[in-house]
Design an enzyme around this catalytic site. Structure first.
Site, PDB file in Angstrom:
ATOM      1  N   ASN A 185      48.951 -21.775  30.311  1.00  0.00           N
ATOM      2  CA  ASN A 185      48.583 -23.045  30.958  1.00  0.00           C
ATOM      3  C   ASN A 185      47.104 -23.374  30.781  1.00  0.00           C
ATOM      4  O   ASN A 185      46.645 -24.442  31.219  1.00  0.00           O
ATOM      5  CB  ASN A 185      48.946 -23.029  32.446  1.00  0.00           C
ATOM      6  CG  ASN A 185      48.214 -21.967  33.245  1.00  0.00           C
ATOM      7  OD1 ASN A 185      47.232 -21.386  32.795  1.00  0.00           O
ATOM      8  ND2 ASN A 185      48.704 -21.700  34.447  1.00  0.00           N
ATOM      9  N   ALA A 195      50.600 -13.417  31.602  1.00  0.00           N
ATOM     10  CA  ALA A 195      50.143 -14.535  32.431  1.00  0.00           C
ATOM     11  C   ALA A 195      50.135 -14.150  33.910  1.00  0.00           C
ATOM     12  O   ALA A 195      51.149 -13.716  34.453  1.00  0.00           O
ATOM     13  CB  ALA A 195      51.052 -15.745  32.218  1.00  0.00           C
ATOM     14  N   THR A 255      48.948  -3.169  36.321  1.00  0.00           N
ATOM     15  CA  THR A 255      47.556  -2.893  36.686  1.00  0.00           C
ATOM     16  C   THR A 255      47.408  -1.528  37.333  1.00  0.00           C
ATOM     17  O   THR A 255      48.321  -1.037  38.012  1.00  0.00           O
ATOM     18  CB  THR A 255      47.035  -3.968  37.661  1.00  0.00           C
ATOM     19  OG1 THR A 255      45.697  -3.644  38.050  1.00  0.00           O
ATOM     20  CG2 THR A 255      47.894  -4.048  38.911  1.00  0.00           C
ATOM     21  N   TYR A 276      46.621  -8.798  44.813  1.00  0.00           N
ATOM     22  CA  TYR A 276      46.846  -8.847  43.363  1.00  0.00           C
ATOM     23  C   TYR A 276      47.670  -7.642  42.919  1.00  0.00           C
ATOM     24  O   TYR A 276      48.679  -7.778  42.215  1.00  0.00           O
ATOM     25  CB  TYR A 276      45.501  -8.881  42.638  1.00  0.00           C
ATOM     26  CG  TYR A 276      45.586  -8.518  41.177  1.00  0.00           C
ATOM     27  CD1 TYR A 276      46.232  -9.342  40.266  1.00  0.00           C
ATOM     28  CD2 TYR A 276      45.017  -7.335  40.703  1.00  0.00           C
ATOM     29  CE1 TYR A 276      46.317  -9.002  38.923  1.00  0.00           C
ATOM     30  CE2 TYR A 276      45.095  -6.984  39.368  1.00  0.00           C
ATOM     31  CZ  TYR A 276      45.751  -7.820  38.484  1.00  0.00           C
ATOM     32  OH  TYR A 276      45.843  -7.475  37.161  1.00  0.00           O
ATOM     33  N   HIS A 291      33.781  -8.572  35.185  1.00  0.00           N
ATOM     34  CA  HIS A 291      33.852  -7.256  34.567  1.00  0.00           C
ATOM     35  C   HIS A 291      32.451  -6.719  34.267  1.00  0.00           C
ATOM     36  O   HIS A 291      31.563  -7.465  33.836  1.00  0.00           O
ATOM     37  CB  HIS A 291      34.682  -7.309  33.292  1.00  0.00           C
ATOM     38  CG  HIS A 291      36.117  -7.605  33.541  1.00  0.00           C
ATOM     39  ND1 HIS A 291      37.031  -7.821  32.532  1.00  0.00           N
ATOM     40  CD2 HIS A 291      36.826  -7.706  34.702  1.00  0.00           C
ATOM     41  CE1 HIS A 291      38.226  -8.053  33.057  1.00  0.00           C
ATOM     42  NE2 HIS A 291      38.119  -7.984  34.360  1.00  0.00           N
ATOM     43  N   ARG A 307      34.314   4.869  36.383  1.00  0.00           N
ATOM     44  CA  ARG A 307      35.538   4.172  35.999  1.00  0.00           C
ATOM     45  C   ARG A 307      35.936   4.559  34.570  1.00  0.00           C
ATOM     46  O   ARG A 307      35.118   4.985  33.765  1.00  0.00           O
ATOM     47  CB  ARG A 307      35.345   2.644  36.069  1.00  0.00           C
ATOM     48  CG  ARG A 307      35.089   2.116  37.483  1.00  0.00           C
ATOM     49  CD  ARG A 307      36.294   2.264  38.367  1.00  0.00           C
ATOM     50  NE  ARG A 307      36.089   1.708  39.701  1.00  0.00           N
ATOM     51  CZ  ARG A 307      35.698   2.407  40.762  1.00  0.00           C
ATOM     52  NH1 ARG A 307      35.450   3.702  40.631  1.00  0.00           N
ATOM     53  NH2 ARG A 307      35.560   1.842  41.939  1.00  0.00           N
TER      54      ARG A 307
END
Length: 339
Positions: free
Chosen positions: A36, A78, A121, A145, A193, A225
């Protein structure tokens, strides 16, 4: 001569999705991108891929796409993906990501698609009880999320049970870097990020980079990380396809080695030969000290391993992209002199 497989890539104009599209085209797939363009960029989609500007909330548009093409597989990237925003507006994520994905799953099963690769994720694991984080680690999402991604994983479980739609759910940690071709890379608005933010601080596009806490129980006091090159992620998304001939799979993806915030800053200074201005602020609520992935399962079962495992290579590719595209996809590319 074998007929090329045709695949749909949702979110294929986004960061990870566009790199998967490039990998698919390189390997001879026919690719249809559906996006989109709220977060993605039309310029990130190669001319060799068909492009449909549409939203997964639009079932009529989805029905038309699945009627026009017969897909051998769907790659689903998406999604709304800002953790902080999801904490401020959980309904937007819990409803939007989940319902849109259910629309896609319904359209795919109705059309007889039998394979879906889902971009999940590492946020599924919140603050894990052990490191490195493997597939048996307790799922306790750290945000709406992450919860929305878990909802979708469960929906895919039942789509397999009820409709035979086999799926691969890939839980990954801190995608970074850019394609070696220098044409596609990372361009978010807003950018959240660490590596692109540090590069912007090095190049003067930001006044400084803020370290959120330097009193963690790590070697230098800053959070650690696991960073994985975006092209290695794309490779993993393709590598799971043969496994879906027989079963659904779930894999964690990462380098298996952690780097602290200060190590990222030091590596950036090595790669760019520039100084990164730094300020130290207080900790952010909910930031675990260490998050490192175990990718032993996908390494053992599918033979996947990172092609760009070291931090300097990851940052170097990101730096090259930002040098060539200082305005991101919205600005003109800068020609590079031949070396």
């Amino acid at each position: 001569m074998n007929t090329p497989q045709t695949v749909l890539v949702t979110g294929g104009a986004g960061y990870v999705g566009s790199h998967c599209v490039a990998e698919l085209l390189d390997r001879g797939f026919r690719v249809v991108v559906l996006d989109n363009l709220r977060q993605g960029h039309r310029a990130a989609v190669p001319s060799d891929a068909a492009f449909v500007e549409a939203d997964l909330a639009d079932m009529d548009a989805l029905t038309r796409v699945f009627a026009e093409w017969r897909f051998d597989a769907v790659f689903h990237f998406a999604a709304l993906s800002l953790v902080g925003e999801s904490m401020r507006d959980p309904h937007l994520y819990l409803h939007g990501n989940t319902v849109n994905s259910l629309n896609l799953i319904r359209a795919a099963t109705t059309a007889g698609v039998r394979k879906m690769v889902f971009s999940s994720t590492a946020n599924l694991f919140g603050t894990p009880e052990r490191q490195p984080i493997d597939e048996e680690t307790t799922i306790d999402p750290g945000s709406p999320y992450g919860e929305s991604k878990f909802f979708i994983e469960r929906a895919l479980h039942w789509a397999d049970r009820c409709h035979g739609l086999r799926s691969a759910c890939l839980r990954y940690f801190n995608a970074a870097g850019a394609h070696p071709n220098g044409i596609i890379g990372e361009d978010h608005d807003p950018e959240t990020h660490l590596i692109p933010l540090v590069l912007d601080a090095a190049s003067g596009r930001r006044s400084h980079i803020e370290i959120f806490g330097d009193d963690y129980p790590t070697a230098d006091g800053t959070c650690v990380r696991d960073y994985i090159h975006v092209c290695d992620l794309a490779d993993a998304h393709l590598r799971v396809l043969p496994a879906l001939e027989t079963r659904s799979v779930r894999f964690n993806l990462g380098n298996g080695k952690g780097y602290s915030v200060r190590e990222v800053i030091e590596a950036t200074e090595r790669v760019t030969a520039l100084t990164v201005p730094v300020k130290v602020g207080p900790r952010r609520a909910g930031d675990p000290a260490v998050l490192i992935a175990s990718s032993e399962r996908i390494r053992g079962e599918l033979g996947w391993s990172p092609r760009f495992p070291d931090l300097d290579s990851i940052i170097g590719s990101a730096w090259e992209w930002r040098r060539r595209h200082p305005g991101g996809y919205r600005g003109p590319a800068v020609a590079q002199a031949a070396e």
